[in-house]
Design a protein around this motif. Structure first.
Motif, PDB file in Angstrom:
ATOM      1  N   LEU A   1       1.094  13.440   3.107  1.00 34.03           N
ATOM      2  CA  LEU A   1       0.234  12.100   2.871  1.00 34.03           C
ATOM      3  C   LEU A   1      -0.608  11.971   4.054  1.00 34.03           C
ATOM      4  CD1 LEU A   1       3.503  10.191   2.122  1.00 34.03           C
ATOM      5  CD2 LEU A   1       1.668  10.408   0.719  1.00 34.03           C
ATOM      6  N   PRO A   2      -1.708  11.136   3.844  1.00 35.30           N
ATOM      7  CA  PRO A   2      -2.877  11.161   4.885  1.00 35.30           C
ATOM      8  C   PRO A   2      -2.276  10.018   5.956  1.00 35.30           C
ATOM      9  CG  PRO A   2      -3.483   9.912   2.846  1.00 35.30           C
ATOM     10  CD  PRO A   2      -2.232  10.882   2.559  1.00 35.30           C
TER      11      PRO A   2
ATOM     12  N   GLN B   1       3.589  -1.535   6.243  1.00 39.10           N
ATOM     13  CA  GLN B   1       2.989  -2.754   5.620  1.00 39.10           C
ATOM     14  C   GLN B   1       3.003  -3.471   6.973  1.00 39.10           C
ATOM     15  OE1 GLN B   1       2.234  -2.337   2.224  1.00 39.10           O
ATOM     16  NE2 GLN B   1       3.478  -0.144   2.206  1.00 39.10           N
TER      17      GLN B   1
ATOM     18  N   GLN C   1       0.984  -1.245   0.179  1.00 35.15           N
ATOM     19  CA  GLN C   1       0.095   0.133   0.051  1.00 35.15           C
ATOM     20  C   GLN C   1       0.819   1.253   0.079  1.00 35.15           C
ATOM     21  OE1 GLN C   1      -0.920   2.567   2.372  1.00 35.15           O
ATOM     22  NE2 GLN C   1       0.511   2.200   3.788  1.00 35.15           N
ATOM     23  N   ARG C   2       0.251   2.163  -0.926  1.00 35.43           N
ATOM     24  CA  ARG C   2       1.036   3.618  -0.876  1.00 35.43           C
ATOM     25  C   ARG C   2      -0.071   4.794  -0.667  1.00 35.43           C
ATOM     26  NH1 ARG C   2       3.257  -0.001  -4.228  1.00 35.43           N
ATOM     27  NH2 ARG C   2       5.350  -0.038  -4.685  1.00 35.43           N
ATOM     28  N   GLU C   3      -1.171   4.385   0.069  1.00 32.61           N
ATOM     29  CA  GLU C   3      -2.247   5.393   0.344  1.00 32.61           C
ATOM     30  C   GLU C   3      -1.824   6.037   1.440  1.00 32.61           C
ATOM     31  OE1 GLU C   3      -7.088   5.548   0.527  1.00 32.61           O
ATOM     32  OE2 GLU C   3      -6.176   3.521   0.221  1.00 32.61           O
ATOM     33  N   PHE C   4      -1.572   5.310   2.622  1.00 36.03           N
ATOM     34  CA  PHE C   4      -1.220   6.271   3.876  1.00 36.03           C
ATOM     35  C   PHE C   4       0.239   5.899   4.220  1.00 36.03           C
ATOM     36  CE2 PHE C   4      -5.583   4.266   3.788  1.00 36.03           C
ATOM     37  CZ  PHE C   4      -6.437   5.374   4.075  1.00 36.03           C
TER      38      PHE C   4
ATOM     39  N   PRO D   1      -1.865   6.994   8.502  1.00 33.62           N
ATOM     40  CA  PRO D   1      -2.603   5.853   8.797  1.00 33.62           C
ATOM     41  C   PRO D   1      -2.675   5.646  10.353  1.00 33.62           C
ATOM     42  CG  PRO D   1      -0.288   5.298   8.641  1.00 33.62           C
ATOM     43  CD  PRO D   1      -0.568   6.578   8.494  1.00 33.62           C
TER      44      PRO D   1
ATOM     45  N   PHE E   1       5.666   4.301   4.351  1.00 31.42           N
ATOM     46  CA  PHE E   1       4.456   3.739   3.890  1.00 31.42           C
ATOM     47  C   PHE E   1       4.513   2.231   4.758  1.00 31.42           C
ATOM     48  CE2 PHE E   1       5.464   5.925   0.049  1.00 31.42           C
ATOM     49  CZ  PHE E   1       4.363   6.966  -0.083  1.00 31.42           C
TER      50      PHE E   1
END
Length: 309
Positions: A282-283, A248, A194-197, A285, A246
């Motif tokens: 970045l949002p 994981q 994942q690279r969203e959060f 997590p 990010f």
């Protein structure tokens, strides 16, 4: 069945083998392998060129054959028993692999090129905390296209020893503070991360490593484990203008752990990329600390992605 993971081309059997055609010497061509074997030929390169660090293995079930490469051009020729073999070429920490169906009396050409831009899981440190000294076996389960290229204690198809409640693992090579390994990753494994959060970190390398260590602390890693992270990365983290970090928490698709007798294990790998700048935040997590009550295991690791080493 024929699977292709690298650049692979098939060649037919030399017709002269059966027809009796002669070459430049005027002598009939001879089959270099046993009648019940096939021949695999090709070239191993790194980034398209010859590499004196390249090597090649042929694998079938539990059998592994080291194949000699011509240092002048990386070419090779090997006779193999009938079966579905895996050819794996290595150069430094990267590899390329291809499956080949070997048929008696036939020649197959397999050319492999090792891309030096591969990704690896660097320095995963695995800490086991059983409730009492326990004879334990640990295996890292990876794809056949991957390989563990560094370990301490020596991996030897798994670690076998006694896990102690303070996190040490005792093997025939002596006690170790943790189980360390590094493993190559297949592209789809990295793509699935994942690279969203995440977090964007800037500063000199020691400062950034300190910020990453603080993140580990938020997940519940103890002071010793965090200090090990700092020691492992304060020099080895490549410089970058800005680091995208990010987290994981699910990495079994890249390297699953088999711990016997079983222990609940929490894993955190940090995918670290050079994002250029931190202008776009970045949002972050949500961080839920690991449950470290009772017998358990924890692991941290780093995957460098799109960052110049």
């Amino acid at each position: 069945m024929f699977f292709v993971f690298g650049w692979l081309a098939c060649a037919t059997v030399d017709e002269g083998k059966e027809s009796g055609d002669t070459g430049d010497t005027g002598e009939p061509d001879t089959w270099p392998c046993a009648d019940d074997e096939g021949q695999v030929v090709g070239v191993v390169t790194r980034d398209g060129g010859v590499s004196d660090r390249a090597r090649l293995e042929a694998r079938l079930d539990d059998e592994t054959i080291e194949v000699d490469l011509d240092p002048a051009d990386g070419s090779y020729s090997v006779c193999l028993a009938v079966g579905e073999w895996q050819l794996v070429a290595f150069a430094a920490d990267c590899d390329d692999a291809s499956m080949v169906d070997v048929v008696a009396g036939e020649v197959v050409e397999v050319n492999l090129d090792v891309d030096s831009g591969c990704s690896t899981a660097d320095k995963p440190n695995l800490y086991l905390y059983p409730s009492r000294p326990t004879r334990t076996e640990v295996r890292v389960e990876v794809d056949r296209r991957q390989h563990i290229f560094a370990s301490d204690p020596p991996y030897r198809d798994g670690w076998r020893g006694v896990a102690l409640p303070d996190g040490r693992f005792v093997t025939a090579d002596g006690p170790a503070p943790f189980l360390f390994y590094e493993v190559t990753l297949v592209r789809h494994q990295v793509a699935a991360m994942q690279r969203e959060f995440g977090w964007c970190l800037q500063g000199e390398v020691p400062e950034v490593v300190g910020q990453m260590a603080d993140l580990l602390g938020r997940y519940g890693f103890n002071a010793v484990e965090v200090d090990d992270f700092v020691e492992g990365w304060r020099i080895d983290l490549p410089p970058a203008a800005a680091y995208g970090v990010f987290p994981q928490l699910r990495v079994d698709h890249a390297a699953a752990l088999d711990i016997q007798p079983p222990l609940p294990v929490d894993r955190l790998w940090l995918l670290v990329a050079d994002v250029g700048d931190c202008d776009g935040a970045l949002p972050a997590p949500p961080v839920v600390p690991f449950d470290r009550t009772g017998a358990h295991a924890v692991e941290w690791g780093v995957v460098l992605h799109d960052i110049v080493r």
